[in-house]
Design a protein around this motif. Sequence first.
Motif, PDB file in Angstrom:
ATOM      1  N   ASN A   1       2.794  19.705  28.129  1.00  0.00           N
ATOM      2  CA  ASN A   1       2.806  19.543  29.221  1.00  0.00           C
ATOM      3  C   ASN A   1       2.914  20.452  30.019  1.00  0.00           C
ATOM      4  OD1 ASN A   1       5.561  18.851  28.828  1.00  0.00           O
ATOM      5  ND2 ASN A   1       4.804  16.770  30.101  1.00  0.00           N
ATOM      6  N   ALA A   2       3.988  21.266  29.880  1.00  0.00           N
ATOM      7  CA  ALA A   2       4.676  22.287  30.456  1.00  0.00           C
ATOM      8  C   ALA A   2       3.566  24.096  30.400  1.00  0.00           C
ATOM      9  CB  ALA A   2       5.720  22.774  29.890  1.00  0.00           C
ATOM     10  N   ARG A   3       2.510  23.871  29.142  1.00  0.00           N
ATOM     11  CA  ARG A   3       2.101  25.130  29.892  1.00  0.00           C
ATOM     12  C   ARG A   3       1.171  24.809  30.961  1.00  0.00           C
ATOM     13  NH1 ARG A   3      -0.812  24.133  23.279  1.00  0.00           N
ATOM     14  NH2 ARG A   3       1.163  24.471  22.243  1.00  0.00           N
ATOM     15  N   LYS A   4       0.570  26.246  30.664  1.00  0.00           N
ATOM     16  CA  LYS A   4      -0.611  26.237  32.136  1.00  0.00           C
ATOM     17  C   LYS A   4      -1.597  27.617  31.580  1.00  0.00           C
ATOM     18  CE  LYS A   4       3.887  27.094  35.071  1.00  0.00           C
ATOM     19  NZ  LYS A   4       5.128  28.294  35.731  1.00  0.00           N
ATOM     20  N   PRO A   5      -1.824  26.152  30.747  1.00  0.00           N
ATOM     21  CA  PRO A   5      -3.903  26.500  30.570  1.00  0.00           C
ATOM     22  C   PRO A   5      -4.862  27.723  31.909  1.00  0.00           C
ATOM     23  CG  PRO A   5      -3.804  24.654  30.762  1.00  0.00           C
ATOM     24  CD  PRO A   5      -2.736  25.030  31.334  1.00  0.00           C
ATOM     25  N   HIS A   6      -4.510  27.596  32.878  1.00  0.00           N
ATOM     26  CA  HIS A   6      -4.973  28.099  33.940  1.00  0.00           C
ATOM     27  C   HIS A   6      -5.259  29.972  33.918  1.00  0.00           C
ATOM     28  CE1 HIS A   6      -1.234  27.122  35.827  1.00  0.00           C
ATOM     29  NE2 HIS A   6      -2.091  27.974  36.855  1.00  0.00           N
ATOM     30  N   LEU A   7      -3.596  29.714  33.888  1.00  0.00           N
ATOM     31  CA  LEU A   7      -3.697  31.499  33.486  1.00  0.00           C
ATOM     32  C   LEU A   7      -3.724  31.819  32.993  1.00  0.00           C
ATOM     33  CD1 LEU A   7       0.842  30.777  34.570  1.00  0.00           C
ATOM     34  CD2 LEU A   7      -1.223  31.420  35.805  1.00  0.00           C
ATOM     35  N   PHE A   8      -4.607  30.892  31.750  1.00  0.00           N
ATOM     36  CA  PHE A   8      -5.291  32.127  30.742  1.00  0.00           C
ATOM     37  C   PHE A   8      -6.760  31.235  30.013  1.00  0.00           C
ATOM     38  CE2 PHE A   8      -0.897  32.540  29.516  1.00  0.00           C
ATOM     39  CZ  PHE A   8      -0.998  34.152  30.070  1.00  0.00           C
ATOM     40  N   PRO A   9      -7.641  31.346  31.639  1.00  0.00           N
ATOM     41  CA  PRO A   9      -8.414  30.281  31.441  1.00  0.00           C
ATOM     42  C   PRO A   9     -10.108  31.127  30.258  1.00  0.00           C
ATOM     43  CG  PRO A   9      -8.811  31.704  33.161  1.00  0.00           C
ATOM     44  CD  PRO A   9      -7.616  31.839  32.944  1.00  0.00           C
ATOM     45  N   LYS A  10      -9.705  31.737  29.677  1.00  0.00           N
ATOM     46  CA  LYS A  10     -10.576  32.934  29.576  1.00  0.00           C
ATOM     47  C   LYS A  10     -10.295  32.291  27.477  1.00  0.00           C
ATOM     48  CE  LYS A  10     -12.931  35.656  32.102  1.00  0.00           C
ATOM     49  NZ  LYS A  10     -13.510  36.564  32.968  1.00  0.00           N
ATOM     50  N   LEU A  11      -9.268  31.989  27.590  1.00  0.00           N
ATOM     51  CA  LEU A  11      -8.520  31.948  26.210  1.00  0.00           C
ATOM     52  C   LEU A  11      -9.524  31.626  25.004  1.00  0.00           C
ATOM     53  CD1 LEU A  11      -4.694  31.043  25.960  1.00  0.00           C
ATOM     54  CD2 LEU A  11      -6.048  33.394  25.502  1.00  0.00           C
ATOM     55  N   PRO A  12      -9.680  32.078  24.020  1.00  0.00           N
ATOM     56  CA  PRO A  12     -11.251  31.625  22.824  1.00  0.00           C
ATOM     57  C   PRO A  12     -10.152  30.053  22.691  1.00  0.00           C
ATOM     58  CG  PRO A  12     -11.000  33.482  22.234  1.00  0.00           C
ATOM     59  CD  PRO A  12      -9.562  33.050  22.951  1.00  0.00           C
TER      60      PRO A  12
END
Length: 159
Positions: free
Chosen positions: A7-18
């Motif tokens: 829950n501490a991850r910030k996936p919006h910073l890496f939207p194109k990670l496969p």
Amino acid sequence: MTTLPINARKPHLFPKLPLPFRDAIDAYSLELKLLAMKILGMMEKALKIDGKEITELFEDGTQSMRMNYYPPCPQPEKIVTNGIYRSIEHRATVNKLKERLSIATFYNPINKEFGPAHSLVTEKSPALFRRIAAKDYFKGLFARELGGKSYLDVMRINN
């Protein structure tokens, strides 16, 4: 990149990670947490620390990764900065023909206090370092300049 807790991850910073990379990060993070806790438990045993003082400090901590990519270097024997930039302790070795990937993983306690293990401090073996809140320790650690080799000297008690 923060990897745990999820829950501490910030996936919006890496939207194109496969997606396969994200799945690999999930699996790697969880296995690495198990390994970290096992190593910390062995440290407790080797140091004869009572209870689970170290593992409890880290069990709800955060885990992060830093990945560095080093492409092939046509002249790996050269010194790029001519000594003007002083390197910190970590140094990467480059190769003329092959690329290199370095992945460092960090596991940090949060909302805890750092200091000598209580069971190791006695009259015969007094504390050599002061106790400090983890947030204050990291604030000082990341605010310092890279001129020195160790932030631990800040923690040392001057007797």
